[in-house]
Design an enzyme around this catalytic site. Structure first.
Site, PDB file in Angstrom:
ATOM      1  CB  CYS A  61      -0.924  -0.020   1.220  1.00 29.39           C
ATOM      2  SG  CYS A  61      -1.785   1.536   1.538  1.00 29.39           S
ATOM      3  CB  CYS A  64       0.744   1.454   4.196  1.00 26.08           C
ATOM      4  SG  CYS A  64      -0.985   0.917   4.197  1.00 26.08           S
TER       5      CYS A  64
END
Length: 440
Positions: A61, A64
């Protein structure tokens, strides 16, 4: 018999070894680093720390990955608080069974566990703002201060991001409801002792009194009562905003929850030193008209917003109107601008008199509504990305390769999300759309 004893001893040894190994895995150190959790020590971490902030992430991600350095920067600061907050993260893609159990359906998902009670976090993700928000979430609704020194310490710890309300000579029960209701918007405290030095420092002359400080705008106001029948709450709500509010992308969001109309003054450049007299007049008018919000905006600073009020190169500035915060504004007949030839406060007072007497012309704004301005903050880049994603999804659906998503957020979660994001800066807010939470 001897063999049996040896077998039992061996089993006991293995059991002890496993126990020691497990307990050592669950030993956590509060050293200001981000803890890496697993499915085996997650429950232990939640029960060990009073306040723990967990980032449920996936290695692939992008959001992230961008969040990681912010968490690393915030962790040592939060660990040093009087009430420490631990930052941890868990690979929800790897430990998918645990993720499903606690209903993690997007990345990153951020959860604050306060004494084991989870609350999803939708606030800003930059390290400095993250620290401010988390400090506020774990603080008591109303702090009880015992002395002058604790008052000073409370104000210093509160910082400059949120307004601060201190009730001098007030019982905690009087403002406990407001402290609970507006916990995410301001700091609340009561001080039992009221010394002469404190009265001088916080500029009030009798008790009981509720003092409101707005550090960001260096503003101060005092409420002496009455402390019932909604008067106190009205003062608190009005004090969330400064007397005169500079209008920009961030402050527009602050107006979202305020039902008052806005006396909007449009200038060429809001930073020009020649406007100090005008701002002083607006501040004086705001003191006497707390049922209205007073704001100012510069063409140079926020041209796309100013254009909505039919301002062009031929418009005489400063222009003053009353905006409903949405799609309409009132222009007072005969008083469209503030001139240099006459006292500014006199002109503003005459404008307000004309507005209250109904000598106005109602006009539609020339552009998007208030929510349109808010929504436009995601930026054109985000629009391009969204259009691309929609096109890809439609193409895949036409090929019969896309299944309906199983994770659907409840209406309550969406409302909480909007509430927490009210004061989130522009560059932060775009990271909280569901479509942004998971990417390839």
């Amino acid at each position: 018999m001897r063999s049996l004893k040896l077998l039992l001893c061996w089993i006991s040894f293995l059991t002890l070894s496993i126990s020691i190994s497990a307990s050592s895995d669950d030993q956590f150190t509060l050293d200001g680093t981000v803890l890496e959790l697993t499915d085996s020590n997650f429950d232990s971490a939640i029960s060990t720390f009073d306040c723990i902030f967990v980032d449920f992430y996936a290695p692939w991600c992008g959001h992230c990955k961008r969040l990681n350095p912010e968490l690393d920067a915030a962790a040592p600061i939060l660990a040093k608080l009087k009430q420490p907050i631990v930052i941890a993260k868990l690979n929800a893609d790897k430990y998918s069974r645990l993720a499903r159990k606690i209903e993690i359906d997007a990345f990153p998902t951020l959860m604050l566990y306060n004494h084991g009670v989870p609350m999803e976090y939708y606030g800003p993700r930059k390290a400095d703002l993250l620290v401010r928000y988390l400090k506020k979430f774990v603080a008591p609704d109303v702090a009880v201060l015992e002395s002058d020194s604790t008052v000073k310490e409370f104000v210093e710890d509160a910082g400059t991001f949120f307004p601060v309300f201190i009730g001098f000579g007030l019982n905690e029960s009087i403002i406990s409801g407001l402290g609970r209701k507006y916990k995410k918007k301001a700091w609340f405290a009561v001080s039992k002792e009221v010394s002469e030095d404190t009265m001088v420092s916080y500029d009030f002359d009798k008790a009981p009194a509720l003092v409101a400080n707005h550090p960001t705008y260096n503003e101060h106001s005092v409420f002496y009562g009455p402390f019932e029948d909604g008067f106190l709450e009205e003062f608190v709500k009005q004090s969330f905003l400064p007397l005169i509010l500079p209008i920009n992308h961030d402050t527009l969001k602050l107006l979202k929850d305020d039902e008052r109309k806005i006396v909007l003054t449009i200038v060429e450049d809001e930073t020009h030193e020649s406007l100090e007299k005008l701002y002083k007049a607006l501040r004086a008018a705001a003191h006497a008209n707390r049922d209205l919000v007073f704001g100012y905006v510069g063409v140079k600073q926020f041209e796309e917003f100013v254009d909505s009020f039919h301002v062009d190169k031929k418009t005489n500035l400063p222009k003053i109107v009353v905006w409903d915060g949405d799609e309409e504004y009132d222009q007072v007949t005969g008083i469209e601008t503030i001139t240099q030839e006459e006292d500014h406060l006199t002109q503003v007072s005459r404008f307000l008199e004309g507005y209250r007497e109904g000598r106005t012309e109602k006009k539609k704004i020339n552009g998007p509504s208030f929510m349109g301005f808010i929504n436009s903050m995601i930026g054109i880049r985000s629009v391009y990305i969204l259009v691309f994603l929609v096109a890809v999804i439609m193409m895949l659906r036409s090929l019969g390769q896309v299944e309906e998503p199983t994770g659907v957020r409840t209406a309550t979660a969406v409302r909480e999300r909007v509430d927490q994001a009210t004061t989130v800066p522009e560059d932060e807010s775009s990271e909280h759309k569901p479509s942004d939470k998971k990417e390839d």
